[in-house]
Design a protein around this motif. Sequence first.
Motif, PDB file in Angstrom:
ATOM      1  N   ALA A   1       6.319   0.184   1.614  1.00 46.87           N
ATOM      2  CA  ALA A   1       6.785  -1.122   1.176  1.00 46.87           C
ATOM      3  C   ALA A   1       8.248  -1.313   1.531  1.00 46.87           C
ATOM      4  O   ALA A   1       9.126  -1.155   0.711  1.00 46.87           O
ATOM      5  CB  ALA A   1       6.573  -1.273  -0.331  1.00 46.87           C
TER       6      ALA A   1
ATOM      7  N   GLU B   1       9.947  -8.025  -3.881  1.00 49.17           N
ATOM      8  CA  GLU B   1       8.529  -7.697  -3.800  1.00 49.17           C
ATOM      9  C   GLU B   1       7.679  -8.573  -4.708  1.00 49.17           C
ATOM     10  O   GLU B   1       6.505  -8.826  -4.408  1.00 49.17           O
ATOM     11  CB  GLU B   1       8.329  -6.220  -4.121  1.00 49.17           C
TER      12      GLU B   1
ATOM     13  N   SER C   1       4.374  -6.118   3.502  1.00 50.48           N
ATOM     14  CA  SER C   1       5.456  -5.169   3.251  1.00 50.48           C
ATOM     15  C   SER C   1       6.601  -5.275   4.247  1.00 50.48           C
ATOM     16  O   SER C   1       7.664  -4.698   4.013  1.00 50.48           O
ATOM     17  CB  SER C   1       4.908  -3.735   3.266  1.00 50.48           C
TER      18      SER C   1
ATOM     19  N   ARG D   1       5.851  -2.719  -8.530  1.00 48.40           N
ATOM     20  CA  ARG D   1       4.960  -1.797  -7.833  1.00 48.40           C
ATOM     21  C   ARG D   1       4.006  -1.110  -8.799  1.00 48.40           C
ATOM     22  O   ARG D   1       2.818  -0.955  -8.521  1.00 48.40           O
ATOM     23  CB  ARG D   1       5.766  -0.765  -7.054  1.00 48.40           C
TER      24      ARG D   1
END
Length: 552
Positions: free
Chosen positions: A10, A108, A125, A384
């Motif tokens: 990522a 993200e 990503s 995440r």
Amino acid sequence: MTAFNRFAAAALLIAGFGLLLRCAGTGASRGSSRAVAEGRLSPSQPAATSFGSDATRVCPNDDVLRRLRGALESQAKKTGKPAPQADGQLCSVAGALLDWGRPEAPPESVMSFLSWHFGLPAPVSRVIVTYAGTDDVEAIATSLVEPLSRFAAIAARPRFGLATLRSEKGLVSGSRKLRESGTKLALVMQDGLVDLDPVPRRVDLKAEVTVSGKLLGDLENPKVLACSSTGRLQRTDMPSGSAFQAKLHCGDRPGVTVIEIFAEQKGSNVVVASFPVACGIDLPTSVAVQPPAPPTTDVARSERRLFELINGERESSGIAALAWHDAAAQVARGIATETRDQARRGASVVAIDPVERLKKADIQSSLVLQNPGQARSLEAAHERFSSSAVHRCNYLTPEATHTGIGVVPGGESENPTVFVTELFIRELAPLNIEAVREKLRAAVAQRRSEAGVPPIASDPILEKVAQKYAEELAAAKGTLSNTRANEILAPMHKTFRKVEALAGVKGDPLELAQEQGVMVTGKVFGIGVAQGEHSTVGKNAAYVALLIGSRR
């Protein structure tokens, strides 16, 4: 797999291409006032109805994309590697990023939202959002070949999406304001590792969801995991091969189930898909856009921030909040520090066993779960964890009662990161001993009645001896010697013709009533309950003793 394997894939990128490129915040944004309002980004295109490929979304066949495709095909012939292919869903993501007007890379949380909004089964990503100080089509297309070729060299099935917008940027030269024309562009790249059959983004409560498809390339042996909003993890292993099919169920509580697909690649586990399915609710149609929090050296504050985020999710899901455990936090901080030091040395990150570390800190628990990771910020680390079925269920599991969280800075000045270790343990609460003994008497009586076994009555002598037995068993941490056990039970032989003993440690003392031994023949009984430490069950383990006998 560890969170470090997952995190390594990522990487959000902002890079220069050889012509005049500037960061995203310097260019005019396409309708920023429309798409970004009140701190939230709302894509102008409608959301997908399902996850998986979507043939209705196509890339605009503009001059830049046509030139880029030609250049990539030529490059592929030279390298012998497959040329990256334009993908309609990725182009939709790129188009939405033209509204990104901040100087830093999209976080993200934004990339996950946009990926899922357009039905991609895995978050994008690799991202470039920038401003080119030119509107020359050939120059722009040529500049994009290098980053795409670098990506194609490491990807099995490289896909990309591109969106461009001619715009003007205000410049100041002395006392004059100038306008410079150029092109704002967004490029997203993804390795397509799975061919997923359509999975609806929203399903009704109690409905069944089928997750099926096949792995691509050299991936094999898929596993499908799902974490419900109530913290229950469902795992489905498949036969050897590349195909997978799993039947997952939405419960009767509205919320989001996170689905994650693993596969094996050359002996290692990799994540090939991760996406949310809404059960009885709708997925969000916008995402918060907030400036990144400045790096902080206040470790305790950082740890407490993650603690608050976790408990916020647990409480909104109807799960009891976790309590903070100082000693476990010290262990977590030590693990995070060692992991950071491994990474600094350039060595492969070796997983550290938290169970042994906790035991050394005199922390015994029947449950030990760990979320380790590295990210650019606390929020990114939590994002995440929350998008992984395994890690999400680790912090949502109702079985956990306490947590200790360790956060240490990565130390990089230009690209700061944080190393995080979250530990979740179960620590039993103190019991009202007399109340539990009474409940256990009732539970034993009910079990015997249901089995058609004659009832038994409480006996004061057996009650006293059983309680002493339980207390000494607790004091010995479950390892009472046979000699001492016989000394405790021996005096009863003068009064009782026969006595059967059943004793041990339980997480829940009422579990004793489910043992087959509670149905032995007898007329009277006694029950003892005490609490103490146990190497497996942990602190406040319940030690129970049941004596059933017949008087002479």
